[in-house]
Scaffold this motif. Structure first.
Motif, short mmCIF file in Angstrom:
data_model
loop_
_atom_site.label_atom_id
_atom_site.label_comp_id
_atom_site.label_asym_id
_atom_site.label_seq_id
_atom_site.Cartn_x
_atom_site.Cartn_y
_atom_site.Cartn_z
N GLY A 73 79.47 76.50 53.19
CA GLY A 73 79.26 76.83 54.60
C GLY A 73 79.07 75.61 55.48
N LEU A 74 78.29 74.64 55.01
CA LEU A 74 78.04 73.44 55.81
C LEU A 74 79.31 72.63 56.03
N ARG A 75 80.20 72.63 55.05
CA ARG A 75 81.47 71.90 55.21
C ARG A 75 82.34 72.50 56.31
N GLN A 76 82.11 73.75 56.66
CA GLN A 76 82.89 74.42 57.71
C GLN A 76 82.34 74.14 59.11
N CYS A 77 81.14 73.61 59.19
CA CYS A 77 80.47 73.41 60.48
C CYS A 77 81.07 72.23 61.24
N THR A 78 81.16 72.38 62.55
CA THR A 78 81.70 71.32 63.40
C THR A 78 80.72 70.89 64.49
N THR A 79 79.50 71.39 64.43
CA THR A 79 78.50 71.05 65.44
C THR A 79 77.71 69.81 65.02
N PRO A 80 77.07 69.13 65.99
CA PRO A 80 76.30 67.93 65.64
C PRO A 80 75.04 68.22 64.82
N TRP A 81 74.52 69.42 64.94
CA TRP A 81 73.33 69.81 64.19
C TRP A 81 73.67 70.99 63.29
N VAL A 82 73.26 70.91 62.02
CA VAL A 82 73.50 71.99 61.06
C VAL A 82 72.24 72.24 60.26
N ALA A 83 72.10 73.47 59.79
CA ALA A 83 70.95 73.83 58.96
C ALA A 83 71.34 75.05 58.13
N TYR A 84 70.51 75.35 57.14
CA TYR A 84 70.71 76.61 56.44
C TYR A 84 69.40 77.36 56.41
N LEU A 85 69.53 78.66 56.31
CA LEU A 85 68.39 79.55 56.31
C LEU A 85 68.64 80.61 55.26
N ASN A 86 67.67 80.87 54.43
CA ASN A 86 67.83 81.92 53.42
C ASN A 86 67.86 83.29 54.10
N SER A 87 68.48 84.22 53.44
CA SER A 87 68.70 85.54 54.04
C SER A 87 67.44 86.39 54.15
N ASP A 88 66.33 85.92 53.62
CA ASP A 88 65.06 86.64 53.77
C ASP A 88 64.06 85.83 54.58
N ASP A 89 64.54 84.80 55.30
CA ASP A 89 63.69 83.98 56.16
C ASP A 89 64.00 84.31 57.62
N TRP A 90 63.11 83.89 58.51
CA TRP A 90 63.35 84.07 59.93
C TRP A 90 62.67 82.93 60.67
N MET A 150 74.15 73.31 74.06
CA MET A 150 74.46 72.74 72.77
C MET A 150 74.50 73.87 71.74
N THR A 151 75.41 73.72 70.79
CA THR A 151 75.54 74.71 69.73
C THR A 151 75.00 74.13 68.42
N ILE A 152 74.25 74.93 67.70
CA ILE A 152 73.70 74.59 66.40
C ILE A 152 74.30 75.54 65.38
N SER A 153 74.71 75.01 64.23
CA SER A 153 75.27 75.85 63.17
C SER A 153 74.22 76.14 62.11
N TYR A 154 74.13 77.40 61.72
CA TYR A 154 73.27 77.82 60.61
C TYR A 154 74.13 78.50 59.56
N VAL A 155 73.87 78.16 58.31
CA VAL A 155 74.54 78.78 57.17
C VAL A 155 73.52 79.62 56.43
N ILE A 156 73.91 80.84 56.06
CA ILE A 156 73.04 81.75 55.32
C ILE A 156 73.74 82.16 54.03
N PRO A 157 73.23 81.74 52.87
CA PRO A 157 73.79 82.22 51.61
C PRO A 157 73.26 83.63 51.33
N THR A 158 74.14 84.52 50.85
CA THR A 158 73.70 85.89 50.57
C THR A 158 74.24 86.41 49.25
#
Length: 104
Positions: A70-87, A1-9
């Motif tokens: 970024g989220l509007r571009q995702c095509t996977t069933p699961w999406v999330a975002y992560l800040n660029s200084d998180d892990w 399964m593929t998960i999409s993550y968006v990172i704003p920078t």
């Protein structure tokens, strides 16, 4: 399964490598990463090229506008975002998906 993550920078070169490494280290899932940049001038885009992640541009001023783009571009069933200084820990996505799939 593929998960999409968006990172704003915006000028995230100091922290972005660690963030991308944590996403690429996720167990059991393919991770699709989209960075939405607002005009970085510090090497952020070079890091994106190095990691071969998709990059979109969003005008500066509103991080959540960038996340939504970024989220509007995702095509996977699961999406999330992560800040660029998180892990994430290597099993974080696996644990979240497992919890999300639990029926009550």
């Amino acid at each position: 399964m593929t998960i999409s993550y968006v990172i704003p920078t915006l000028n995230s070169a100091k922290t972005l490598n660690k963030t991308l490494l944590s996403l690429r280290s996720q167990e059991q899932f393919k991770i699709d990463i989209t960075v939405v940049d607002s005009g970085s001038e510090d090497g952020t885009l070079d890091i994106c090229n190095k990691w071969q992640v998709k990059v979109l541009y969003c005008k500066p001023g509103n991080m959540y506008e960038a996340v939504n783009l970024g989220l509007r571009q995702c095509t996977t069933p699961w999406v999330a975002y992560l800040n660029s200084d998180d892990w994430l820990y290597p099993d974080a996505t696996k644990r979240l998906i497992t919890l999300g799939n639990t029926e009550e």
